[in-house]
Design a protein around this motif. Structure first.
Motif, PDB file in Angstrom:
ATOM      1  N   SER A 163      -4.266  -2.603  -0.758  1.00 19.59           N
ATOM      2  CA  SER A 163      -4.502  -2.618  -2.200  1.00 19.59           C
ATOM      3  C   SER A 163      -5.754  -1.837  -2.561  1.00 19.59           C
ATOM      4  O   SER A 163      -5.767  -1.077  -3.543  1.00 19.59           O
ATOM      5  N   SER A 164      -6.815  -1.987  -1.764  1.00 19.95           N
ATOM      6  CA  SER A 164      -8.064  -1.272  -2.029  1.00 19.95           C
ATOM      7  C   SER A 164      -7.875   0.235  -1.910  1.00 19.95           C
ATOM      8  O   SER A 164      -8.379   1.003  -2.729  1.00 19.95           O
ATOM      9  N   VAL A 165      -7.135   0.663  -0.876  1.00 19.36           N
ATOM     10  CA  VAL A 165      -6.898   2.096  -0.671  1.00 19.36           C
ATOM     11  C   VAL A 165      -6.073   2.677  -1.813  1.00 19.36           C
ATOM     12  O   VAL A 165      -6.396   3.731  -2.363  1.00 19.36           O
ATOM     13  N   VAL A 166      -4.985   1.985  -2.177  1.00 15.43           N
ATOM     14  CA  VAL A 166      -4.105   2.476  -3.238  1.00 15.43           C
ATOM     15  C   VAL A 166      -4.840   2.563  -4.566  1.00 15.43           C
ATOM     16  O   VAL A 166      -4.705   3.548  -5.313  1.00 15.43           O
ATOM     17  N   GLY A 172      -0.847   4.111  -6.947  1.00 18.59           N
ATOM     18  CA  GLY A 172       0.086   3.053  -7.320  1.00 18.59           C
ATOM     19  C   GLY A 172       1.390   3.547  -7.898  1.00 18.59           C
ATOM     20  O   GLY A 172       2.449   2.945  -7.675  1.00 18.59           O
ATOM     21  N   ASP A 173       1.355   4.636  -8.659  1.00 23.76           N
ATOM     22  CA  ASP A 173       2.567   5.161  -9.275  1.00 23.76           C
ATOM     23  C   ASP A 173       2.993   6.482  -8.648  1.00 23.76           C
ATOM     24  O   ASP A 173       3.623   7.311  -9.298  1.00 23.76           O
ATOM     25  N   CYS A 384       8.812  -4.732   1.762  1.00 22.57           N
ATOM     26  CA  CYS A 384       7.680  -4.889   2.690  1.00 22.57           C
ATOM     27  C   CYS A 384       6.341  -4.981   1.957  1.00 22.57           C
ATOM     28  O   CYS A 384       5.308  -5.214   2.597  1.00 22.57           O
ATOM     29  N   GLY A 385       6.354  -4.776   0.644  1.00 20.35           N
ATOM     30  CA  GLY A 385       5.122  -4.873  -0.124  1.00 20.35           C
ATOM     31  C   GLY A 385       4.213  -3.663   0.003  1.00 20.35           C
ATOM     32  O   GLY A 385       3.040  -3.737  -0.337  1.00 20.35           O
ATOM     33  N   SER A 390       2.453  -5.396  -2.870  1.00 19.79           N
ATOM     34  CA  SER A 390       2.762  -6.758  -3.279  1.00 19.79           C
ATOM     35  C   SER A 390       2.642  -7.680  -2.078  1.00 19.79           C
ATOM     36  O   SER A 390       3.412  -7.580  -1.121  1.00 19.79           O
ATOM     37  N   HIS A 391       1.666  -8.561  -2.115  1.00 20.65           N
ATOM     38  CA  HIS A 391       1.461  -9.509  -1.019  1.00 20.65           C
ATOM     39  C   HIS A 391       2.413 -10.681  -1.225  1.00 20.65           C
ATOM     40  O   HIS A 391       2.047 -11.727  -1.730  1.00 20.65           O
TER      41      HIS A 391
END
Length: 429
Positions: A163-166, A172-173, A384-385, A390-391
């Motif tokens: 999430s931090s990297v994205v 994200g998009d 897979c999130g 998505s966790h």
């Protein structure tokens, strides 16, 4: 092999009782003519012989005492930066891995040397020199049978990292920028029966198998692929038909085991992935690299070229690896169906020669370019999130408590300034 206590004992005996700052002041006083060597040495508390060596020019001011370092300080600094980068992106290095990378640097500087001189003594001294920059933490000894037990803490840290990297790189998009690569193996038994079998990068082949062929596939969250990399065991097939019959623009290689090695992964990354990947940067490449196909040169090039490498946590590829959960089973089904068609009247099912493998695989791999395959890949990234991040909650049967694992003696390297579990960190990405 010298122990840590032995080296510490030697270090205490030979530890100098003066500072470089004091030596510098003494040297200035002597060169200005205000003091003799003897007087300056006594006044500033430095050895007269050491000061005399610097005054005469036999020793360069500021140089370290003792034997020369096997690896220059500048390269050692790069090695530390490399280990911290790897730790932050899910690749915490073990002692053996770091010494191996250091040996590669040493051999690069001493091309005529047949073997590296780096061993336990260098490792212990390196740890002492870099104790402010790195720390050693115990690694978790995870139970085998990865389909049964997955550590919840490992999943939490992975999704925090991802999430931090994205977010940091605004991916994200951008599903075209998020890639997953994984290795699928085909074990060839004594009767030349080819049995599809999934394998993570760098996994060891099954003892007793006659031949092995693995395929490194790479696709992004939009369903676009990099042409596959086919790796044969022992040697290439005779002739060139395996190239002409294989998938378009595929890359080929071989190793003793038939699995992707560190050198083969470097070949794939430098000569194949960077050539076929989109030119827009940055790109995110997620893969199961805990068997360590990644080497120093790959990471250096990736950092310069805007490729972000993120490693999946150990024993989690069956729930986090998009290709494992979606595309590979589909390719295996198509592969088996093609072989059944070829040998419908033959009692020996799945018989295919090493030379003809690429032709059969081409037909099976075609599913990755069809609407069904593209849809499955996109859905696998979502389930897979990975994209979108998505966790999602996991079944408790797949998780195990952190209290059920035992620490090992030598753990992975990580930043000493942060509390890192398994080397997964978010700050500074």
């Amino acid at each position: 092999m010298p122990s840590r206590n032995h080296l510490d004992k030697i270090g205490r005996k030979k530890k100098k009782k003066w500072t470089e700052e004091a030596m510098e002041h003494a040297l200035i006083e002597v060169k200005s003519g205000r003091c003799t060597v003897r007087k300056a040495a006594k006044e500033f508390g430095v050895p007269k012989s050491s000061l005399g060596d610097r005054v005469s020019g036999r020793v360069t001011p500021g140089s370290r005492s003792g034997p020369a370092q096997l690896i220059p300080s500048s390269d050692e600094k790069l090695l530390v930066e490399f280990s911290l980068y790897m730790s932050k992106h899910g690749f915490p290095l073990t002692k053996q891995q770091l010494v191996s990378f250091a040996s590669s640097i040493y051999k690069r500087q001493h091309r005529r040397v047949a073997f590296s001189k780096l061993g336990q003594t260098w490792w212990l001294n390196f740890r002492k020199r870099q104790e402010k920059n790195i720390s050693i933490q115990p690694a978790d000894s995870v139970v085998r049978g990865r389909t049964v037990h997955v550590r919840k803490e490992a999943l939490d840290h992975f999704f925090h990292l991802l999430s931090s990297v994205v977010q940091a790189h605004a991916l994200g998009d951008k599903p075209h920028h998020i890639w997953n690569c994984n290795e699928m193996g085909f074990q060839m038994a004594r009767k030349r029966a080819v049995l599809p079998k999934a394998a993570s990068l760098g996994y060891k082949s099954t003892p007793g198998s006659k031949d092995y062929i693995s395929v490194l596939a790479c696709l992004n969250a939009a369903g676009t692929d990099i042409p596959p990399f086919i790796v044969y065991s022992k040697a290439y097939p005779g002739g060139v038909c395996y190239k002409t019959q294989g998938p378009s623009d595929a890359l080929y290689g071989w190793s003793d085991s038939g699995f992707v090695t560190s050198e083969l992964f470097k070949k794939w990354f430098l000569r194949h992935f960077l050539v076929h990947a989109p030119k827009e940067r940055p790109l995110l490449l997620v893969f199961d690299g805990h068997k360590s196909p990644v080497n120093l040169e790959v990471v250096e090039v990736a950092r310069k070229d805007g490729i972000i490498l993120v490693c999946l946590p150990p024993h989690c590829s069956h729930i986090l690896q998009p290709l494992d959960t979606g595309l590979f089973p589909l390719i295996k089904q198509r592969f088996a169906a093609l072989l059944n068609e070829m040998h419908a009247t033959d009692a020996t099912l799945f018989a295919v020669s090493k030379k003809d493998f690429s032709g059969v695989f081409r037909g099976a791999y075609q599913v990755a370019k069809e609407d069904e395959g593209i849809r499955i890949v996109q859905e696998s990234f979502r389930k897979c999130g990975i994209c979108p991040v998505s966790h999602f909650p996991f079944n408790e049967a797949h998780l195990m408590s952190s209290h059920s694992v035992d620490p090992e003696a030598e753990g992975p390297l990580s930043t000493s300034a942060q509390h890192v579990v398994g080397g997964l960190t978010a700050p500074g990405l």
